[in-house]
Design a protein around this motif. Structure first.
Motif, mmCIF file in Angstrom:
data_model
loop_
_atom_site.group_PDB
_atom_site.id
_atom_site.type_symbol
_atom_site.label_atom_id
_atom_site.label_comp_id
_atom_site.label_asym_id
_atom_site.label_seq_id
_atom_site.Cartn_x
_atom_site.Cartn_y
_atom_site.Cartn_z
ATOM 1 N N UNK A 184 0.738 -1.231 0.022
ATOM 2 C CA UNK A 184 0.035 0.211 -0.065
ATOM 3 C C UNK A 184 0.899 1.305 0.044
ATOM 4 N N UNK A 185 2.017 1.190 0.746
ATOM 5 C CA UNK A 185 2.523 2.550 0.733
ATOM 6 C C UNK A 185 4.037 2.684 -0.161
ATOM 7 N N UNK A 186 3.906 1.901 -1.189
ATOM 8 C CA UNK A 186 5.229 2.108 -1.935
ATOM 9 C C UNK A 186 5.075 2.626 -3.363
ATOM 10 N N UNK A 187 6.079 3.200 -4.085
ATOM 11 C CA UNK A 187 5.896 3.802 -5.497
ATOM 12 C C UNK A 187 5.800 2.432 -6.514
ATOM 13 N N UNK A 188 5.947 1.061 -6.048
ATOM 14 C CA UNK A 188 5.727 0.168 -6.929
ATOM 15 C C UNK A 188 4.172 -0.062 -7.543
ATOM 16 N N UNK A 189 3.200 0.753 -6.796
ATOM 17 C CA UNK A 189 1.767 1.032 -7.226
ATOM 18 C C UNK A 189 1.758 1.532 -8.632
ATOM 19 N N UNK A 190 2.780 1.947 -9.102
ATOM 20 C CA UNK A 190 3.024 2.269 -10.600
ATOM 21 C C UNK A 190 2.886 1.616 -11.471
ATOM 22 N N UNK A 191 2.797 0.122 -10.999
ATOM 23 C CA UNK A 191 2.426 -1.101 -11.850
ATOM 24 C C UNK A 191 0.997 -0.801 -12.298
ATOM 25 N N UNK A 192 0.238 -0.310 -11.630
ATOM 26 C CA UNK A 192 -1.478 -0.143 -11.827
ATOM 27 C C UNK A 192 -1.212 0.997 -13.057
ATOM 28 N N UNK A 193 -0.583 2.208 -12.850
ATOM 29 C CA UNK A 193 -0.518 2.993 -13.746
ATOM 30 C C UNK A 193 -0.177 2.685 -15.301
ATOM 31 N N UNK A 194 0.851 1.664 -15.020
ATOM 32 C CA UNK A 194 1.273 1.185 -16.539
ATOM 33 C C UNK A 194 0.192 0.478 -17.203
ATOM 34 N N UNK A 195 -0.610 -0.319 -16.390
ATOM 35 C CA UNK A 195 -1.631 -1.069 -17.024
ATOM 36 C C UNK A 195 -2.778 -0.159 -17.407
ATOM 37 N N UNK A 196 -3.036 0.749 -16.660
ATOM 38 C CA UNK A 196 -4.075 1.656 -17.094
ATOM 39 C C UNK A 196 -3.658 2.577 -18.280
ATOM 40 N N UNK A 197 -2.416 2.927 -18.456
ATOM 41 C CA UNK A 197 -1.957 3.497 -19.606
ATOM 42 C C UNK A 197 -2.100 2.679 -20.837
ATOM 43 N N UNK A 198 -1.712 1.478 -20.936
ATOM 44 C CA UNK A 198 -1.837 0.495 -21.906
ATOM 45 C C UNK A 198 -3.406 0.350 -22.127
#
Length: 774
Positions: A184-198
């Motif tokens: 919950x508290x990490x920048x690796x939640x960017x993974x969700x952003x990558x999928x959203x962009x794709x």
């Protein structure tokens, strides 16, 4: 009275008679010991057994345990031992995930207001606080959509007009499998952003962070955003050689001028390797699916560098060579990568996955090495580019503890990846196989294997098409590199206060001087006009002055694209300067120099960079010519000057007429071999160029006119007043009139490499480190 009832203490033989209540253990004293000289009690066996049953059972259990252990250790082929071992192995087994690729339902955005929004170019950034200035500047980059991904630290009311923000709640509603495995508290939640962009049409994704600013606000200026089509740069790219089979990782900072700095993720045993490449090879552009940018200011360095190289509490401001060519890496050679200045093309979107079972400081580094190995399977490669962003050092603690596993395992990881191979026939299968192998080797845990499986399924669900495999040449015999295939590039040795390694052939005093000069002129642009043959001297001039100045722009009568020499005509070169001023808008000032004048930069350290510098006090440099009644070249120039003066705004005109009292009948001429314009007067210079317009005023006439109009002569810095200035060099005294104590020497001719070497050797009297160049 609070005493627990224990049935083990009241069990009786069914044939025995009931005891008297006083014989019950509940009535026995628990804290008194009998006197050892008192008469012994007369107890029957059943009473003794019932009173000590719990002791007997405890001792019996211990004896049985010891016997069992002894039995298992000595009877290796017994059924009991086999059962024990199989249960242990079952607990340690990592299960390979099974995926039915043909039955993965699509995931469609039905929960956000952006369900119908599409964009091909995305910037993904993790945010933990309110929008920073850097994030706001990302919004100004044309053609790119900013996507901010929140975590548990992000304020609930985070908002920025023009950006798409995904809070934790919105991320949970998107339906991605990976969400359940993310911290919950990490920048690796960017993974969700990558999928959203794709999911929303991405073809290129720029991985950014909230402390970096793209230089000049233009991603396309620095990276190869287009790889195919008319707008793609059809050019070959320098590539590290594969000649050394024992080299599997390199420090790219050396190529860009910083030998003493190393990136986070470089094995510490490789830090001492500071020699530049003897030669490079070339590769055709178009397959650089992952593009890593260099960062000025605070580059991507690890905690070891940060804590051991920081001299004081001032923030780092490290600069790299912006003119060095981008460089690629062949199969078998790797480079550290990060998640805050990297461009991924569609063919490498699968490589965006940030692992979740390792520390945050190790996640993007492991991702980078993992992705590079997989990139070889599709014939792609990584290219590192000159400075693309400026990151600001916030002077905050670097968590060494989070990098500990990185320093311990990264060297072993690289060796493992280079030697690893697969016989699978689809990329997603190879991705899973490698993630499984890395979990077995302990580079990450089974959680990341499960995460990889979820990531692959989510990629398919959002419509991503996996690229085809290419023939992997890594394990094939490599062709010899012929002499004609060798390409030379000698990196600059930019001065650095971060002496992670010993600087060869120098002493502290000399290094200190170089640092001082670089600090003084590190934000000043040198604009140089070459009268001589640029193909013989352009690189030499950059090598000489590029160590000191922010940038060296070389102009000549003829353009030379290979040497980055721009076209400019000396007679009207001042008209070209406003374009350069705009190109380096953040520069502190601009120093102009012709190649017939040598600059002893070590004698300019005391000059005021907020004032104008010019040779107005140098004998024979400035002169006044009377043209009253004449109709020659001087008269025509004088008429045009008067025309410009009459159209000047009042502040320019007053300053000019204050110093040029006979401007109607005389003309001031300056050879203009060297002069300096500070940033505060750049707009004034541009305004004066605009006033000249299409008039054919010569450079020697325009420059003194501009200078006396911009500021009072009394305010000029007199740094050039002691320069050596002669109309012609003395006969038979080629070197005798050079003085290292002078700020500049004129004239001086350099038309070949041999003459440049001679110059360097005599300039070494003022800068001993120059001898390293020759």
């Amino acid at each position: 009275m609070g005493v627990e009832f224990d049935p083990m203490l009241v069990q009786q033989d069914p044939d025995s008679k009931p005891k008297h209540p006083k014989s019950s253990p509940l009535s026995l004293p628990t804290t008194l010991r009998p006197n050892r000289f008192s008469p012994s009690k007369s107890l029957d066996f059943s009473t003794w057994f019932s009173e000590n049953l719990y002791k007997i059972l405890t001792i019996g259990f211990l004896i049985a345990t010891v016997a069992a252990v002894f039995f298992l250790r000595n009877v290796g082929d017994s059924a009991a031992l086999l059962c024990f071992q199989s249960q242990t192995q079952q607990l340690e087994t990592i299960h390979f995930p099974q995926i039915d690729y043909n039955s993965i339902p699509p995931i469609v955005d039905k929960t956000t207001p952006f369900s119908n929004f599409r964009s091909e170019q995305w910037i993904v950034v993790s945010v933990s606080d309110y929008p920073t200035d850097s994030v706001k500047k990302l919004l100004k980059i044309r053609g790119w959509q900013v996507l901010a991904v929140g975590n548990s630290k992000t304020p609930s009311d985070w908002s920025l007009k023009g950006a798409i923000f995904l809070s934790l709640g919105e991320q949970a509603k998107l339906g991605f499998r990976i969400v359940d495995l993310l911290p919950y508290d990490s920048y690796v939640r960017k993974n969700v952003g990558y999928l959203f962009a794709i999911q929303h049409g991405a073809k290129k994704i720029f991985d950014a962070d909230d402390r970096g600013e793209v230089i000049d606000g233009d991603i396309g200026k620095h990276f190869d955003v287009e790889l195919v089509g008319e707008s793609a740069r059809q050019e070959v790219v320098l590539q590290y050689t594969h000649e050394n089979p024992n080299r599997s990782v390199v420090n790219p900072y050396i190529h860009f001028g910083q030998r003493s700095v190393w990136p986070r993720g470089l094995p510490l045993e490789n830090v001492g390797e500071i020699e530049h490449e003897e030669y490079y090879t070339e590769v055709f552009g178009g397959k650089q699916f992952i593009q890593q940018g260099i960062s000025n200011g605070l580059p991507d360095v690890d905690s070891v560098f940060y804590f051991t190289r920081k001299p004081n509490l001032e923030p780092f401001d490290i600069r790299f060579d912006e003119h060095a060519p981008k460089v690629a890496f062949p199969q078998g050679v790797m480079v550290p990568m990060n998640s805050f200045n990297t461009l991924h093309h569609y063919s490498a979107f699968w490589g965006l996955m940030l692992p979740v079972s390792v520390s945050s400081m190790a996640s993007d580094v492991l991702r980078g090495y993992w992705a590079q190995r997989l990139l070889w399977e599709i014939g792609g490669y990584v290219v590192v580019y000159p400075p693309t962003v400026h990151r600001y050092d916030r002077i905050e603690a670097y968590p060494f503890a989070e990098e500990k596993d990185l320093h311990v395992n990264v060297g072993r990881l690289i060796k493992f990846l280079v030697s690893w191979k697969s016989d699978k026939h689809r990329l997603f299968e190879i991705i899973l196989e490698l993630s499984y192998a890395m979990a077995e080797e302990g580079f990450w845990t089974e959680k990341d294997l499960k995460f990889t499986a979820a990531w692959v399924q989510d990629l398919i669900a959002v419509g991503y098409l996996q690229p085809r495999l290419m023939t992997l040449e890594l394990h094939r015999p490599r062709a010899a590199i012929g002499h004609g295939d060798r390409k030379d590039f000698v990196p600059q040795k930019l001065p650095s206060v971060h002496l992670g390694v010993e600087e060869t052939g120098t002493v502290n005093y000399e290094i200190g001087n170089l640092i001082k000069w670089r600090k003084n002129f590190g934000n000043v642009v040198l604009i140089m006009f070459c009268n001589g043959p640029v193909e013989r001297t352009a690189l030499e001039w950059r090598l000489l002055y590029g160590r000191i100045f922010k940038a060296v722009v070389i102009l000549s009568e003829k353009k030379n694209g290979e040497l980055a020499v721009e076209e400019g005509h000396l007679d009207h070169l001042y008209k070209h300067l406003p374009k350069l001023f705009d190109r380096f808008s953040s520069a502190e000032g601009f120093l102009f120099l012709q190649d017939n004048t040598i600059l002893n930069y070590w004698n300019l350290i005391q000059a005021d960079k907020t004032k104008l510098w010019i040779t107005n006090k140098v004998s024979k440099s400035w002169s006044t010519v009377s043209y009253n009644g004449n109709n020659d070249w001087y008269a025509k120039q004088g008429e045009m000057v008067n025309k410009v003066v009459s159209s000047m705004p009042v502040h320019f005109q007053v300053s000019y007429k204050k110093h040029i009292t006979s401007h109607d009948s005389s003309l001031t001429i300056c050879s203009s071999e060297v002069f300096y314009v500070p940033q505060r007067l750049v707009n004034d210079f541009k305004d004066l160029v605009y006033l000249v317009g299409n008039l054919d005023i010569h450079q020697k006439v325009a420059i003194p006119m501009f200078f006396v109009a911009m500021d009072s002569i009394e305010n000029f810095d007199s740094v050039f007043s002691t320069m050596v200035y002669k109309r012609k060099p003395p006969l038979n005294a080629t070197l005798s009139y050079y003085s290292p104590e002078a700020p500049a020497v004129h004239p001086w001719s350099v038309s070949s490499e041999q003459e440049f070497i001679k110059l360097i050797r005599i300039m070494a009297a003022g800068d001993p480190l120059l001898m390293e160049l020759v």
